[in-house]
Write a protein that holds these residues in place. Structure first.
Motif, PDB file in Angstrom:
ATOM      1  N   MET A  63      30.824  -2.668  21.263  1.00 38.04           N
ATOM      2  CA  MET A  63      31.898  -2.495  20.294  1.00 38.04           C
ATOM      3  C   MET A  63      31.704  -3.462  19.118  1.00 38.04           C
ATOM      4  O   MET A  63      31.905  -3.091  17.945  1.00 38.04           O
ATOM      5  CB  MET A  63      33.250  -2.760  20.962  1.00 38.04           C
ATOM      6  CG  MET A  63      34.445  -2.443  20.083  1.00 38.04           C
ATOM      7  SD  MET A  63      34.553  -0.664  19.741  1.00 38.04           S
ATOM      8  CE  MET A  63      35.818  -0.644  18.482  1.00 38.04           C
TER       9      MET A  63
ATOM     10  N   SER B 217      29.122  -2.100  16.920  1.00 41.12           N
ATOM     11  CA  SER B 217      29.655  -0.937  16.205  1.00 41.12           C
ATOM     12  C   SER B 217      30.491  -1.375  15.001  1.00 41.12           C
ATOM     13  O   SER B 217      30.391  -0.810  13.907  1.00 41.12           O
ATOM     14  CB  SER B 217      30.508  -0.085  17.149  1.00 41.12           C
ATOM     15  OG  SER B 217      31.170   0.943  16.460  1.00 41.12           O
TER      16      SER B 217
ATOM     17  N   GLU C 138      41.084   0.323  18.059  1.00 43.91           N
ATOM     18  CA  GLU C 138      40.379   1.113  19.075  1.00 43.91           C
ATOM     19  C   GLU C 138      40.184   0.317  20.363  1.00 43.91           C
ATOM     20  O   GLU C 138      40.487   0.792  21.461  1.00 43.91           O
ATOM     21  CB  GLU C 138      39.021   1.562  18.530  1.00 43.91           C
ATOM     22  CG  GLU C 138      39.120   2.596  17.422  1.00 43.91           C
ATOM     23  CD  GLU C 138      37.758   3.042  16.935  1.00 43.91           C
ATOM     24  OE1 GLU C 138      37.658   4.173  16.426  1.00 43.91           O
ATOM     25  OE2 GLU C 138      36.779   2.271  17.058  1.00 43.91           O
ATOM     26  N   TYR C 139      39.674  -0.887  20.243  1.00 42.28           N
ATOM     27  CA  TYR C 139      39.409  -1.684  21.437  1.00 42.28           C
ATOM     28  C   TYR C 139      40.717  -2.039  22.146  1.00 42.28           C
ATOM     29  O   TYR C 139      40.800  -1.987  23.381  1.00 42.28           O
ATOM     30  CB  TYR C 139      38.648  -2.952  21.064  1.00 42.28           C
ATOM     31  CG  TYR C 139      38.121  -3.712  22.268  1.00 42.28           C
ATOM     32  CD1 TYR C 139      36.926  -3.344  22.878  1.00 42.28           C
ATOM     33  CD2 TYR C 139      38.815  -4.808  22.793  1.00 42.28           C
ATOM     34  CE1 TYR C 139      36.436  -4.036  23.972  1.00 42.28           C
ATOM     35  CE2 TYR C 139      38.336  -5.498  23.890  1.00 42.28           C
ATOM     36  CZ  TYR C 139      37.138  -5.109  24.473  1.00 42.28           C
ATOM     37  OH  TYR C 139      36.660  -5.799  25.570  1.00 42.28           O
TER      38      TYR C 139
ATOM     39  N   TYR D  60      29.338   6.618  28.723  1.00 44.20           N
ATOM     40  CA  TYR D  60      28.768   5.347  28.256  1.00 44.20           C
ATOM     41  C   TYR D  60      27.323   5.178  28.728  1.00 44.20           C
ATOM     42  O   TYR D  60      26.477   4.626  28.008  1.00 44.20           O
ATOM     43  CB  TYR D  60      29.638   4.199  28.758  1.00 44.20           C
ATOM     44  CG  TYR D  60      29.169   2.815  28.375  1.00 44.20           C
ATOM     45  CD1 TYR D  60      29.225   2.381  27.058  1.00 44.20           C
ATOM     46  CD2 TYR D  60      28.674   1.946  29.340  1.00 44.20           C
ATOM     47  CE1 TYR D  60      28.804   1.098  26.703  1.00 44.20           C
ATOM     48  CE2 TYR D  60      28.246   0.668  28.993  1.00 44.20           C
ATOM     49  CZ  TYR D  60      28.314   0.249  27.676  1.00 44.20           C
ATOM     50  OH  TYR D  60      27.890  -1.008  27.328  1.00 44.20           O
TER      51      TYR D  60
ATOM     52  N   GLU E  86      28.493   5.311  19.742  1.00 45.83           N
ATOM     53  CA  GLU E  86      29.381   5.811  18.696  1.00 45.83           C
ATOM     54  C   GLU E  86      30.080   7.098  19.122  1.00 45.83           C
ATOM     55  O   GLU E  86      31.256   7.304  18.824  1.00 45.83           O
ATOM     56  CB  GLU E  86      28.601   6.028  17.395  1.00 45.83           C
ATOM     57  CG  GLU E  86      28.180   4.730  16.704  1.00 45.83           C
ATOM     58  CD  GLU E  86      29.352   3.801  16.433  1.00 45.83           C
ATOM     59  OE1 GLU E  86      30.369   4.261  15.877  1.00 45.83           O
ATOM     60  OE2 GLU E  86      29.263   2.613  16.783  1.00 45.83           O
TER      61      GLU E  86
ATOM     62  N   ARG F 266      32.721   6.005  21.703  1.00 43.12           N
ATOM     63  CA  ARG F 266      33.846   5.332  21.044  1.00 43.12           C
ATOM     64  C   ARG F 266      34.775   6.336  20.395  1.00 43.12           C
ATOM     65  O   ARG F 266      36.006   6.252  20.555  1.00 43.12           O
ATOM     66  CB  ARG F 266      33.308   4.358  19.995  1.00 43.12           C
ATOM     67  CG  ARG F 266      34.372   3.655  19.169  1.00 43.12           C
ATOM     68  CD  ARG F 266      33.761   2.812  18.069  1.00 43.12           C
ATOM     69  NE  ARG F 266      33.061   3.609  17.069  1.00 43.12           N
ATOM     70  CZ  ARG F 266      33.655   4.272  16.076  1.00 43.12           C
ATOM     71  NH1 ARG F 266      34.983   4.245  15.959  1.00 43.12           N
ATOM     72  NH2 ARG F 266      32.947   4.950  15.200  1.00 43.12           N
ATOM     73  N   LYS F 267      34.225   7.283  19.664  1.00 45.11           N
ATOM     74  CA  LYS F 267      35.063   8.250  18.953  1.00 45.11           C
ATOM     75  C   LYS F 267      35.853   9.128  19.917  1.00 45.11           C
ATOM     76  O   LYS F 267      36.989   9.505  19.631  1.00 45.11           O
ATOM     77  CB  LYS F 267      34.190   9.119  18.046  1.00 45.11           C
ATOM     78  CG  LYS F 267      33.610   8.368  16.855  1.00 45.11           C
ATOM     79  CD  LYS F 267      32.654   9.249  16.067  1.00 45.11           C
ATOM     80  CE  LYS F 267      32.020   8.476  14.914  1.00 45.11           C
ATOM     81  NZ  LYS F 267      31.020   9.299  14.186  1.00 45.11           N
TER      82      LYS F 267
ATOM     83  N   PHE G  19      38.215   6.153  22.372  1.00 48.90           N
ATOM     84  CA  PHE G  19      39.028   5.088  21.793  1.00 48.90           C
ATOM     85  C   PHE G  19      39.987   5.593  20.721  1.00 48.90           C
ATOM     86  O   PHE G  19      40.756   4.817  20.168  1.00 48.90           O
ATOM     87  CB  PHE G  19      38.134   4.008  21.173  1.00 48.90           C
ATOM     88  CG  PHE G  19      37.319   3.228  22.166  1.00 48.90           C
ATOM     89  CD1 PHE G  19      37.347   3.523  23.514  1.00 48.90           C
ATOM     90  CD2 PHE G  19      36.510   2.187  21.743  1.00 48.90           C
ATOM     91  CE1 PHE G  19      36.585   2.808  24.422  1.00 48.90           C
ATOM     92  CE2 PHE G  19      35.744   1.456  22.636  1.00 48.90           C
ATOM     93  CZ  PHE G  19      35.779   1.775  23.982  1.00 48.90           C
TER      94      PHE G  19
END
Length: 776
Positions: free
Chosen positions: A586, A589, A633-634, A736, A742, A745-746, A749
């Motif tokens: 993260m 990113s 997001e995190y 993951y 990426e 994440r999208k 998150f």
């Protein structure tokens, strides 16, 4: 010898019908005559459902749209049962009817499936029929399942009475063995599901590919078969990647009625014979069905399988874990840190050898049960060859405390990251001398009773500058300064230049800023447990303060072999530790998207006050980004407990009986009229747990107010129970491990849909918890 079989067989589930068929065949191969007692209970095969709401309406709409194929499926189930099952000529409707009947059986066989699961039946109680309670003839059991982790206390005596009537008992899962042992004192065998008693050739003889001819012909070069009985979840990234990398067309055998891949060819009309054909001819399989896993094994088709969050949390309760671990194929389960990659091969030679040994052991049990031969002790399973290495904590329970690595005299244990980004002990067999110190020092393998009720305070540092730089009330800095002033050293977690969190030693007050503040990621104690070793050396000459999670504090004490007088420990109220791998990805990113390097990160910055903590990132060019933590997001993913260590969901330290001398956290739950002048600046929860902690507490010049212990729990639920495992965790880590970060994440998150966000604001905590339990 004529044997009456009580089992689930009528319902149109592939596994139920095929296990009944396999049981009959196995009994007959051993010289018996087997007949299913036609007892019809709670098994509705109607294509259309009784109206119960939107769910049943949607189901019926789909049925109407695909009525032709689903009607054909119904007919194929009925035809397979007529052709392959021997069923009693009379259908029995009740226990009383069975008791009064003249039954032609020499003994009664109970099994398999979840016939001993009380929750399956409409009244939520055991059905005596499936324990053979309708006759005094000898009773045996083959692979029944309780289907639940524990028996309700009010049903224990009833179950004990049923089990005592069996001359021979076996179960399908290890969890069932524990239940029987606890209730009766009997050690019983864990045997294979009946579908594994037959060979692949026997099953192929019952398969039919007549459905897949002409325009319906399946691809000659093979296909990726997807069979899901619930949402694919963790399987989705594997399905996408396997389809893309192999070029195999996707064929979906519809257990659920939604596509698992945009280009999937859906098969709605397959009966049991067609089910067998689909598996026998597949090039690869993705499934979350136990019997989907079984027939992948039978036909030696490379496969991946997913299990429920409850099974991931407690593998001992899972029939899939139970089976695959015995065959050395546990890595085919998706959503664990050791899951195989999409391209990793299966060692069929080794698995086949183990399966044959397990099959023979299960058939030996069945023969002994049929003939009445004694089985005084349950033989050990044929486990995969174990390394001669030490016994370490199971991965689902290992906290990563590093005590085992630190204590090893030969540096044979190193903490290495798995595919989820967490560190676990890995043993070098060439270095290991089998001394057993690692096993002896493990807090999980050697739990100790903790007791006592701490003194609870709301507390704060009177230095406003330090308090502002801290997450809550700045009490940690007061404790650390006291130790440093006495010539001591402080060990705590700090980020390095690459945003890797590790424990460091701090000797000066001026450096304490690095240790301040909450850091929502598991810290690194060294791949060989170097932090603990450094502390041991420091304790020879000076005072030491160690601050960390409760599991780290416990690990330190076990490594040291006691509680040295010059050691002070401070454990934290812990929500659970996120994956270091995920955090570091993260961080990279964030840097890529902002096109600049991170210089510092604050997870809980008080830029707008204590109760509205911000996630703040500082970059190398001096610019700063800041936003409320749970709008980032995190922060959202952390709040959902999406990427916590597996052990956190069953954490043994979520209790008021604390490990450290002191416990620190946020004093959440203060009313507006309680310490109103302090709340804007931040208030710490300070718990004093030991006499040593009490002595140190008396030396601190801090602001404080005593509170009853229950107020600490009210504001910090993790002082009473661990956080629940989110349903999407396995899907997240499967993605993951296989997809670019990426993309992951999208997908995982992002903000939830507007209706979900709206519901989150409207629904009460009680209703939310009920919904979470349903989703699990």
């Amino acid at each position: 010898m004529k044997i009456g079989l009580v089992t689930f067989y009528h319902i149109h589930h592939y596994g139920a019908l095929l296990q009944a068929c396999a049981t009959e065949r196995a009994v007959e191969a051993l010289g018996g005559q087997c007949e299913i007692i036609d007892y019809y209970v709670n098994q509705n095969n109607a294509l259309f459902q009784a109206p119960k709401g939107l769910g049943s309406a949607a189901h019926d709409a789909h049925t109407a749209l695909h009525y032709g194929p689903l009607k054909a499926r119904y007919g194929r189930f009925e035809a397979f049962a007529r052709q392959h099952l021997r069923i009693s000529p009379h259908r029995f409707e009740s226990l009383e009817e069975l008791r009064s009947a003249e039954l032609p059986y020499d003994l009664i066989l109970s099994g398999s499936d979840q016939i001993w699961n009380p929750k399956i039946f409409p009244d939520g109680h055991f059905d005596p029929v499936f324990f053979g309670a309708f006759t005094d003839r000898r009773k045996i059991a083959y692979a029944p399942s309780f289907g639940i982790p524990r028996i309700p206390e009010e049903m224990e005596e009833e179950l004990r009475g049923y089990l005592e009537q069996f001359s021979h008992l076996s179960v399908r899962e290890r969890q069932g063995r524990r239940i029987v042992r606890d209730l009766t004192g009997r050690e019983v065998e864990v045997v294979l599901d009946p579908t594994l008693l037959l060979t692949a050739e026997q099953w192929k003889a019952m398969a039919s590919d007549t459905l897949f001819t002409g325009r319906n012909a399946l691809p000659k070069g093979g296909y990726l078969l997807c069979y899901c009985i619930s949402r694919p979840g963790a399987l989705e990234p594997y399905i996408r990647r396997l389809a893309a990398e192999t070029g195999l067309p996707v064929v979906q055998l519809c257990g659920i009625r939604q596509k698992v891949h945009p280009k999937a060819r859906c098969v709605l009309d397959a009966g049991p014979a067609e089910f067998l054909s689909l598996f026998a001819n597949a090039a690869a399989v993705c499934t979350n069905s136990f019997h989907g896993t079984v027939f992948s094994l039978q036909f030696q088709v490379p496969f991946f399988t997913a299990v429920s969050p409850a099974e991931l949390a407690a593998p001992e309760s899972s029939r899939t874990f139970s089976l695959l671990s015995r065959l050395g194929l546990q890595d085919r389960i998706i959503g664990t840190g050791t899951s195989a990659g999409p391209g990793d091969p299966v060692d069929w030679a080794a698995a086949g050898e183990r399966l044959e040994a397990e099959r023979q052991a299960s058939l030996d049990y069945l023969w002994a049960a049929m003939t009445g031969a004694p089985r005084e002790e349950a033989p050990a399973h044929v486990e995969p060859p174990a390394s001669a290495g030490p016994v370490l904590a199971d991965r689902t329970r290992c906290t990563g405390c590093s005590a085992c690595a630190a204590v090893c005299p030969k540096d044979a244990i190193a903490m290495k990251r798995d595919k989820e980004g967490f560190a676990y002990p890995a043993v070098d067999p060439e270095r290991c001398v089998r001394c057993g110190r690692c096993t002896a020092v493990c807090p999980i393998l050697n739990p100790k009773e903790r007791s006592g009720v701490p003194a609870v305070f709301a507390a704060w540092n009177k230095d406003d500058a330090i308090r502002k730089d801290s997450t809550s009330g700045g009490v940690f800095s007061l404790v650390a300064e006291y130790v440093l002033e006495g010539g001591g050293v402080v060990f705590g977690a700090a980020f390095d230049a690459h945003q890797h969190l590790r424990h460091i030693a701090c000797f000066r007050k001026e450096d304490l800023w690095r240790l301040r503040g909450a850091k929502y990621v598991q810290s690194d104690l060294g791949d060989l447990g170097q932090t603990f070793r450094e502390i041991k050396i420091a304790l020879e000459t000076r005072q030491v303060l160690f601050s960390g999670t409760p599991c780290q504090v416990e690990g330190l004490y076990r490594f040291l072999g006691g509680r040295p007088e010059n050691l002070t420990t401070c454990d934290l109220v812990c929500h659970g530790v996120p994956s270091p791998g995920v955090w570091e990805d993260m961080a990279r990113s964030i840097e890529r998207r902002r096109r600049k390097d991170l210089q510092a990160v604050r997870f809980r910055n008080k830029v707008t006050g204590w109760k509205d903590s911000h996630f703040t990132t500082v970059y190398d060019d001096g610019t700063v980004d800041t936003a409320p933590l749970f709008s980032t997001e995190y922060g959202r993913a952390f709040g959902r407990a999406l990427f916590l260590r597996p052990s956190c969901y069953a954490c043994p330290y979520t209790t008021m009986a604390r490990v450290g001398d002191l416990t620190l956290g946020d004093f959440w739950g203060l009313r507006d009229d309680e310490l109103p002048e302090q709340q804007e600046k931040g208030v710490s929860l300070l718990m004093v747990n030991t006499p040593h902690g009490s002595h140190l507490f008396d030396q601190l010049l801090l602001g404080k107010q005593v509170f009853p212990p229950e107020r600490a729990v009210a504001g910090n639920p993790r002082l009473a129970s661990p956080i629940g495992r989110p349903a999407e965790r396995a899907a997240f880590f499967a993605a993951y491990a296989t997809e670019p970060f990426e993309q992951v994440r999208k997908r995982f998150f992002r903000l939830p849909p507007l209706p979900v966000r709206a519901a989150g604001k409207v629904l009460s905590p009680e209703i939310k918890e009920k919904l979470r339990k349903k989703l699990r």
